[in-house]
Design an enzyme around this catalytic site. Sequence first.
Site, short mmCIF file in Angstrom:
data_model
loop_
_atom_site.label_atom_id
_atom_site.label_comp_id
_atom_site.label_asym_id
_atom_site.label_seq_id
_atom_site.Cartn_x
_atom_site.Cartn_y
_atom_site.Cartn_z
N TYR A 184 16.06 29.74 8.26
CA TYR A 184 14.27 30.36 8.80
C TYR A 184 14.44 30.52 10.25
O TYR A 184 14.95 29.30 11.24
CB TYR A 184 13.76 29.57 8.02
CG TYR A 184 12.84 30.31 7.15
CD1 TYR A 184 12.85 31.35 6.38
CD2 TYR A 184 13.40 28.83 6.16
CE1 TYR A 184 12.41 31.70 4.85
CE2 TYR A 184 12.97 29.32 4.53
CZ TYR A 184 12.55 30.27 4.20
OH TYR A 184 12.32 30.84 2.65
N ARG A 204 -11.29 -0.24 13.98
CA ARG A 204 -10.69 0.76 12.80
C ARG A 204 -11.17 0.33 11.42
O ARG A 204 -12.66 0.84 10.25
CB ARG A 204 -9.18 1.33 12.59
CG ARG A 204 -8.59 2.07 11.49
CD ARG A 204 -7.03 2.04 11.91
NE ARG A 204 -6.83 0.98 10.80
CZ ARG A 204 -5.29 0.61 10.55
NH1 ARG A 204 -4.19 1.29 10.73
NH2 ARG A 204 -4.88 -0.76 10.20
N MET A 218 12.25 24.55 2.58
CA MET A 218 11.21 23.20 1.62
C MET A 218 11.96 22.39 0.61
O MET A 218 12.37 21.76 0.44
CB MET A 218 9.71 24.96 1.05
CG MET A 218 9.32 24.14 -0.26
SD MET A 218 9.05 24.98 -1.27
CE MET A 218 8.15 26.00 -0.32
N LYS A 234 0.78 -0.96 0.40
CA LYS A 234 -0.47 -0.09 0.05
C LYS A 234 0.74 1.19 -0.38
O LYS A 234 1.64 0.98 0.31
CB LYS A 234 -1.26 -0.39 1.41
CG LYS A 234 -0.71 0.17 2.25
CD LYS A 234 -1.01 -0.57 3.88
CE LYS A 234 -0.78 -0.15 5.07
NZ LYS A 234 -1.44 -0.24 6.21
C1 LIG Z 1 -0.51 -1.50 6.81
C2 LIG Z 1 -1.05 -3.54 7.30
C3 LIG Z 1 0.02 -4.39 7.31
C4 LIG Z 1 1.18 -4.20 7.50
O1 LIG Z 1 1.51 -3.31 8.46
P1 LIG Z 1 3.52 -3.74 8.75
O2 LIG Z 1 3.69 -2.49 10.37
O3 LIG Z 1 3.91 -2.60 7.84
O4 LIG Z 1 3.45 -4.34 8.91
C5 LIG Z 1 -0.90 -5.27 7.26
N1 LIG Z 1 -1.96 -5.73 7.94
C6 LIG Z 1 -3.08 -4.05 7.46
C7 LIG Z 1 -4.26 -4.75 7.45
C8 LIG Z 1 -2.26 -3.00 7.85
O5 LIG Z 1 -2.98 -2.31 7.13
#
Ligand SMILES: *Cc1c(COP(=O)(O)O)cnc(C)c1O
Length: 372
Positions: free
Chosen positions: A260, A132, A313, A36
């Site tokens: 800055y 969640r 930036m 992802k």
């Molecule tokens: C992001 C995610 C993972 C991976 O988790 P990591 O801590 O990056 O290994 C696995 N399962 C679900 C449902 C996730 O949202």
Amino acid sequence: MPRHAARLTIDLAALQENWRLLDARAAPGVSGAVVKADAYGLGIEVAVPALWQAGCRTFFVAHISEAVRAREAAPEAEIFVLNGLCDDLSAYAAHHLAPVIGTRAEAADYAAFRATTNAPSPALHIDTGMNRLGMALQDGLDFLRAGGFQTLAPGLVMTHFVSAEIPGDAETTAQIEGFNQVADAIQRLHGLNPKPRLSLCNSSGLFVEAAPRHALSRPGYALYGGNPTPDAPNPMRSVITLEAPIIQIHAVPKGARVGYNSNFIATRESRIATLSCGYADGYPRNAGARPGAPGGRAKLAGRIVPFAGNVSMDLITLDITDVPVDAVKPGDMALLIGEELSVDAVGLAAKTTGYEILTNLGKRYERRVIGG
Ligand SMILES: *Cc1c(COP(=O)(O)O)cnc(C)c1O
């Protein structure tokens, strides 16, 4: 002409070695890969074929758009979409993508859709504590016992750890127990053929000895070199290297202010190196240095040097006073992320996690892929 772009190097051999290590930890099950957020910033098109080549056959993404890209990159892979059903169900059938179902409404919609198409069997997310995504544990058990599994026919049932990276966390134990109830109920359910595979562990979960491995694990962060055991040395290989060019060097007198808001005030005659990389490239502004808060660091000419003042930036300023004058010149590259400056360390310096460092990796970098 001096270079402007910082250089991001992605080591696919290290990525593959990390997957193999996690796959061995996933035994007697196997490891998938969570890709992802554009494979945690590395790029789906870069990471997915390398993981497939290493032997990974199952991928998890968050969005349907990411799933379509993963499908292009791995035509034969099994692909799950974590963030639930999207409006256009036809995409699941057209690209053979499996949604991760988290509510009864989604279950009903997808079961009805599947009855008329060749869309793949979905996963079902049971929520054992995150609150969640997914069906709450008791609701999931009721759904299962009332025949919901026969109608939905999930090929995979999963839950997700809340804080597996914290050794001995009571929440982890409670989640393992909750998911064991699901596993038992599935085992006892007659007429469920084939029985769904189970999936529990993320990266850190694979380092929790008491966590059952089940059929399929879902690591993300550790694949990309993040430390799944933050309280212990990192068992993973570093995958990304970020280097930025020095574009100017300034000699400044004692009392001079840098950047800055003048967060760096020279306590002696100093030399400042300016790098062409900044928060617009994903290097967090929160890693700026002020008196009493050291902030980020870089490596130059074999030495670790501190940031001088705020991250801008497009620029980062380094205090290179302790580096011999002859050892650095404009055009040299300074290391910002790599073996000794891990994504975890950068995350810590920026008061966030290495996950955020990876997923914010910038678009302006010259990206170089090695070891593929
Ligand atoms: C992001 C995610 C993972 C991976 O988790 P990591 O801590 O990056 O290994 C696995 N399962 C679900 C449902 C996730 O949202």
